[in-house]
Design an enzyme around this catalytic site. Structure first.
Site, PDB file in Angstrom:
ATOM      1  N   THR A   1      38.110  37.549  33.656  1.00  9.68           N
ATOM      2  CA  THR A   1      37.822  36.660  32.973  1.00  9.68           C
ATOM      3  C   THR A   1      38.186  36.806  31.763  1.00  9.68           C
ATOM      4  O   THR A   1      38.116  37.739  31.099  1.00  9.68           O
ATOM      5  CB  THR A   1      36.146  36.199  33.099  1.00  9.68           C
ATOM      6  OG1 THR A   1      35.836  35.439  31.864  1.00  9.68           O
ATOM      7  CG2 THR A   1      35.349  37.188  32.898  1.00  9.68           C
TER       8      THR A   1
ATOM      9  N   GLU B   1      36.444  35.961  29.284  1.00 10.02           N
ATOM     10  CA  GLU B   1      35.364  36.220  28.472  1.00 10.02           C
ATOM     11  C   GLU B   1      35.445  37.829  28.171  1.00 10.02           C
ATOM     12  O   GLU B   1      34.845  38.213  27.136  1.00 10.02           O
ATOM     13  CB  GLU B   1      34.014  35.869  29.272  1.00 10.02           C
ATOM     14  CG  GLU B   1      33.501  34.588  29.276  1.00 10.02           C
ATOM     15  CD  GLU B   1      32.919  34.048  27.824  1.00 10.02           C
ATOM     16  OE1 GLU B   1      32.318  34.464  27.313  1.00 10.02           O
ATOM     17  OE2 GLU B   1      33.762  33.196  27.532  1.00 10.02           O
TER      18      GLU B   1
ATOM     19  N   TYR C   1      27.270  39.043  30.624  1.00  6.52           N
ATOM     20  CA  TYR C   1      28.190  38.495  31.566  1.00  6.52           C
ATOM     21  C   TYR C   1      29.603  39.233  31.491  1.00  6.52           C
ATOM     22  O   TYR C   1      30.337  39.776  32.312  1.00  6.52           O
ATOM     23  CB  TYR C   1      28.414  36.973  31.528  1.00  6.52           C
ATOM     24  CG  TYR C   1      29.675  36.536  32.480  1.00  6.52           C
ATOM     25  CD1 TYR C   1      29.387  36.357  33.958  1.00  6.52           C
ATOM     26  CD2 TYR C   1      30.690  36.153  31.902  1.00  6.52           C
ATOM     27  CE1 TYR C   1      30.497  35.944  34.527  1.00  6.52           C
ATOM     28  CE2 TYR C   1      32.017  35.580  32.492  1.00  6.52           C
ATOM     29  CZ  TYR C   1      31.641  35.563  33.894  1.00  6.52           C
ATOM     30  OH  TYR C   1      32.485  34.947  34.580  1.00  6.52           O
TER      31      TYR C   1
HETATM   32  P1  NAP Z   1      30.427  29.425  40.674  1.00  5.50           P
HETATM   33  O1  NAP Z   1      30.870  28.184  40.999  1.00  5.50           O
HETATM   34  O2  NAP Z   1      29.331  29.860  39.862  1.00  5.50           O
HETATM   35  O3  NAP Z   1      30.414  30.264  42.220  1.00  5.50           O
HETATM   36  C1  NAP Z   1      29.730  31.828  42.164  1.00  5.50           C
HETATM   37  C2  NAP Z   1      29.573  31.861  43.810  1.00  5.50           C
HETATM   38  O4  NAP Z   1      29.109  33.162  43.908  1.00  5.50           O
HETATM   39  C3  NAP Z   1      28.713  31.027  44.315  1.00  5.50           C
HETATM   40  O5  NAP Z   1      29.201  30.861  45.770  1.00  5.50           O
HETATM   41  C4  NAP Z   1      27.566  31.682  44.603  1.00  5.50           C
HETATM   42  O6  NAP Z   1      26.627  31.523  45.842  1.00  5.50           O
HETATM   43  C5  NAP Z   1      27.881  33.272  44.673  1.00  5.50           C
HETATM   44  N1  NAP Z   1      27.103  34.421  44.377  1.00  5.50           N
HETATM   45  C6  NAP Z   1      26.196  34.392  43.194  1.00  5.50           C
HETATM   46  N2  NAP Z   1      25.495  35.583  43.077  1.00  5.50           N
HETATM   47  C7  NAP Z   1      25.948  36.057  44.643  1.00  5.50           C
HETATM   48  C8  NAP Z   1      25.432  37.196  45.348  1.00  5.50           C
HETATM   49  N3  NAP Z   1      24.692  38.053  44.759  1.00  5.50           N
HETATM   50  N4  NAP Z   1      26.043  37.697  46.518  1.00  5.50           N
HETATM   51  C9  NAP Z   1      26.986  36.710  46.997  1.00  5.50           C
HETATM   52  N5  NAP Z   1      27.437  35.626  46.346  1.00  5.50           N
HETATM   53  C10 NAP Z   1      26.829  35.472  45.309  1.00  5.50           C
HETATM   54  O7  NAP Z   1      31.775  30.440  40.012  1.00  5.50           O
HETATM   55  P2  NAP Z   1      33.275  29.615  40.029  1.00  5.50           P
HETATM   56  O8  NAP Z   1      33.433  28.834  38.792  1.00  5.50           O
HETATM   57  O9  NAP Z   1      33.816  29.446  41.362  1.00  5.50           O
HETATM   58  O10 NAP Z   1      34.115  31.317  39.597  1.00  5.50           O
HETATM   59  C11 NAP Z   1      34.189  32.131  40.474  1.00  5.50           C
HETATM   60  C12 NAP Z   1      34.625  33.678  40.040  1.00  5.50           C
HETATM   61  O11 NAP Z   1      35.488  33.590  38.957  1.00  5.50           O
HETATM   62  C13 NAP Z   1      33.296  34.158  39.381  1.00  5.50           C
HETATM   63  O12 NAP Z   1      33.211  35.212  39.803  1.00  5.50           O
HETATM   64  C14 NAP Z   1      33.377  33.715  37.972  1.00  5.50           C
HETATM   65  O13 NAP Z   1      32.389  34.514  37.030  1.00  5.50           O
HETATM   66  C15 NAP Z   1      34.863  33.592  38.009  1.00  5.50           C
HETATM   67  N6  NAP Z   1      35.379  33.278  36.859  1.00  5.50           N
HETATM   68  C16 NAP Z   1      35.369  31.700  36.532  1.00  5.50           C
HETATM   69  C17 NAP Z   1      36.182  31.095  35.637  1.00  5.50           C
HETATM   70  C18 NAP Z   1      36.150  29.742  35.650  1.00  5.50           C
HETATM   71  O14 NAP Z   1      36.342  29.132  34.595  1.00  5.50           O
HETATM   72  N7  NAP Z   1      35.284  28.844  36.610  1.00  5.50           N
HETATM   73  C19 NAP Z   1      37.034  31.724  34.884  1.00  5.50           C
HETATM   74  C20 NAP Z   1      37.132  33.165  35.022  1.00  5.50           C
HETATM   75  C21 NAP Z   1      36.457  33.919  35.910  1.00  5.50           C
HETATM   76  P3  NAP Z   1      25.558  30.391  45.717  1.00  5.50           P
HETATM   77  O15 NAP Z   1      26.385  29.124  45.828  1.00  5.50           O
HETATM   78  O16 NAP Z   1      24.557  30.500  46.732  1.00  5.50           O
HETATM   79  O17 NAP Z   1      24.964  30.238  44.105  1.00  5.50           O
HETATM   80  O1  F7E Z   2      30.718  27.163  27.856  1.00  2.95           O
HETATM   81  C1  F7E Z   2      29.765  25.576  24.716  1.00  2.95           C
HETATM   82  C2  F7E Z   2      29.286  27.087  24.888  1.00  2.95           C
HETATM   83  O2  F7E Z   2      29.242  27.284  29.871  1.00  2.95           O
HETATM   84  C3  F7E Z   2      31.938  26.774  27.244  1.00  2.95           C
HETATM   85  C4  F7E Z   2      32.257  30.453  33.048  1.00  2.95           C
HETATM   86  O3  F7E Z   2      32.867  29.995  34.305  1.00  2.95           O
HETATM   87  O4  F7E Z   2      34.333  29.994  31.656  1.00  2.95           O
HETATM   88  C5  F7E Z   2      32.789  29.891  31.911  1.00  2.95           C
HETATM   89  O5  F7E Z   2      32.227  30.391  30.443  1.00  2.95           O
HETATM   90  C6  F7E Z   2      31.455  26.581  25.677  1.00  2.95           C
HETATM   91  C7  F7E Z   2      30.671  27.829  25.012  1.00  2.95           C
HETATM   92  O6  F7E Z   2      31.747  28.159  29.773  1.00  2.95           O
HETATM   93  C8  F7E Z   2      26.994  23.687  25.834  1.00  2.95           C
HETATM   94  O7  F7E Z   2      28.559  27.565  23.759  1.00  2.95           O
HETATM   95  C9  F7E Z   2      28.237  23.712  24.005  1.00  2.95           C
HETATM   96  O8  F7E Z   2      31.227  28.101  23.852  1.00  2.95           O
HETATM   97  O9  F7E Z   2      31.134  25.546  29.953  1.00  2.95           O
HETATM   98  P1  F7E Z   2      30.640  27.084  29.485  1.00  2.95           P
HETATM   99  P2  F7E Z   2      32.007  29.577  29.438  1.00  2.95           P
HETATM  100  O10 F7E Z   2      30.639  30.178  28.608  1.00  2.95           O
HETATM  101  O11 F7E Z   2      33.001  29.543  28.395  1.00  2.95           O
HETATM  102  C10 F7E Z   2      34.493  31.788  31.696  1.00  2.95           C
HETATM  103  C11 F7E Z   2      35.910  31.972  31.536  1.00  2.95           C
HETATM  104  C12 F7E Z   2      33.914  32.408  32.683  1.00  2.95           C
HETATM  105  O12 F7E Z   2      34.230  33.428  33.129  1.00  2.95           O
HETATM  106  C13 F7E Z   2      32.537  32.107  33.181  1.00  2.95           C
HETATM  107  O13 F7E Z   2      32.058  32.283  34.584  1.00  2.95           O
HETATM  108  O14 F7E Z   2      30.764  25.187  25.304  1.00  2.95           O
HETATM  109  N1  F7E Z   2      28.812  24.512  24.944  1.00  2.95           N
HETATM  110  N2  F7E Z   2      27.414  23.074  24.328  1.00  2.95           N
HETATM  111  C14 F7E Z   2      27.787  24.701  25.836  1.00  2.95           C
HETATM  112  N3  F7E Z   2      27.879  25.238  27.172  1.00  2.95           N
HETATM  113  C15 F7E Z   2      27.325  24.856  28.018  1.00  2.95           C
HETATM  114  N4  F7E Z   2      27.308  25.640  29.193  1.00  2.95           N
HETATM  115  N5  F7E Z   2      26.142  23.751  27.971  1.00  2.95           N
HETATM  116  C16 F7E Z   2      26.215  23.144  26.689  1.00  2.95           C
HETATM  117  O15 F7E Z   2      25.322  22.419  26.646  1.00  2.95           O
END
Ligand code: NAP
Ligand code: F7E
Length: 371
Positions: free
Chosen positions: A134, A136, A158
């Protein structure tokens, strides 16, 4: 006849897991997914596949499991013998990781190690492994834009857990010659995005506000900048990463960055609402400056459902409840390596992404109204 490839996806019920499953099934893979036992249904994003009798238990299989359970993982790998593993399972919410840091590390850091170890234990030396790394990892960014060579500085439990996962992938690649790759993905969104991530929180609430079902949205830091792309394209990128000739690390990003404020303004604009901002920091409010429902096609055909939106009403407030103890202020990625070596490029532009999400949420809310 050529044998179908077998993929195993952890996190199959999540946003990315659901899109990746669709992509792999289209490519003729047999797809196995690990789901967690839950007291209520957690398969909403894959129900359309689960309910397809031509797929279930023929090309698409689900298994109960958890990536904190080592013996379960060993048994599943032994049984499934996957050609490719996509490790998408994670406690993926950054703010929540400050509240449950130990659990986040168990899942996001050690979960990755458990699967890698299971690959070794079961002797699956040809299995390719994709790790959901990620942006992050960059946290307090050391360089703009961020590339595969930029130093990491994670800013949350995270991010730190994902840093362990990143390096254990590199280590197993170098130590045991396992085909293991990190996809360093910048934020990617869609109508399937979890409702507590900021983009979906905004589009869902804005749809409810315009339909008179909710008064306002309460947000945190409006000035954080993110590089937001469209999730299905990023999931196609995951597959491409595993088709590369060797295990490697790739950034996937759009190369453009926008603030949470801009995302909010554009969402409301696409509903015909111009916003103006008053006040500063926690006192800041987003107020309706004008409203023209003729700007949105879904609203034009559902005029009777529009709520009372008037100039001067307050639709956005700010609360420190959503602030992070340490914030990631700016992310913007450079995906040139993925473009050059994988032919991957983000296509969907920011405005289009906001449009896809707001229209999907409007339709969902309108459907609920009809029920
Ligand atoms: P998400 O919607 O939060 O999905 C997370 C998945 O992980 C869900 O299927 C959840 O199951 C499962 N999970 C959580 N804890 C688990 C455990 N202990 N054992 C087995 N499964 C578990 O995340 P996403 O947005 O699809 O992201 C997919 C991956 O990419 C994650 O690893 C995330 O950290 C990473 N990532 C996401 C982004 C983004 O912008 N979306 C960017 C960079 C990296 P439940 O449905 O049961 O909760
Ligand atoms: O926040 C700000 C918050 O929670 C984005 C995950 O998929 O992407 C995701 O992480 C920004 C942050 O995503 C609210 O402070 C303001 O600066 O949508 P987010 P994230 O933290 O960037 C990365 C790439 C991952 O890997 C992660 O798994 O938005 N923000 N107001 C808020 N964020 C949330 N959630 N809620 C608010 O009300």
């Amino acid at each position: 006849m050529k044998k179908n490839k077998i993929a195993l996806i952890t996190g199959i019920t999540g946003q990315d897991g659901s899109y990746l499953t669709e992509i792999l099934l289209k490519k003729n893979y047999i797809v196995h997914g690990i789901i967690r036992r839950s007291s209520s249904f957690n398969t909403g994003r894959i129900d359309h596949l689960y309910n397809d009798r031509n797929l279930l238990n023929k090309k698409f299989f689900l298994h109960y499991g958890d990536i904190v359970d080592t013996s379960n993982l060993n048994r599943l790998l032994e049984k499934i013998q996957p050609d490719e593993i996509y490790n998408l399972a994670a406690q993926s919410h950054v703010l929540v990781s400050f509240q449950i840091p130990d659990y986040t590390a168990q899942v996001d850091a050690l979960g990755t190690l458990r699967i890698l170890d299971a690959i070794r234990e079961t002797g699956l030396h040809k299995t390719k492994f994709y790790q959901a790394s990620t942006s992050e990892l960059y946290g307090k960014v050391q360089e703009v834009p961020q590339t595969e060579k930029t130093s990491f500085y994670p800013r949350s439990p995270y991010g730190v857990a994902k840093l362990y996962a990143y390096w254990i992938i590199v280590n197993f690649r170098e130590a045991y010659n396992i085909f293991a790759s990190n996809g360093i993905l910048f934020n990617h969104e869609s109508p399937r995005r979890g409702e507590t991530f900021v983009t979906r929180k905004i589009t869902r609430a804005a749809a409810q506000i315009v339909l008179g079902k909710q008064e306002k949205i309460i947000l945190g830091n409006l000035d954080a900048k993110r590089d937001w792309g469209y999730a299905p394209e990023y999931c196609e990128g995951m597959w491409r990463i595993l088709q590369h000739k060797q295990g490697d690390d790739f950034v996937l990003a759009t190369g453009k960055t926008h603030t949470v404020r801009e995302f909010t303004e554009l969402t409301f604009k696409q509903l015909g609402i111009e916003l103006e901002w008053k006040g500063k920091a926690e006192k800041e409010k987003g107020i309706v400056k004008s409203f023209n429902p003729e700007m949105n096609n879904v609203l034009i055909s559902n005029k009777n459902l529009i709520g009372k939106i008037k100039k001067g009403i307050r639709v956005i407030e700010v609360s420190p409840v959503y602030y992070r103890p340490t914030e990631v202020d700016l992310l913007v990625g450079d995906a040139s390596k993925a473009q050059k070596l994988l032919g991957w490029k983000a296509k969907t532009k920011f405005k289009e992404l906001v449009g896809i999400m707001i229209d999907a949420d409007l339709r969902k809310q309108i459907k609920n109204t009809d029920n």
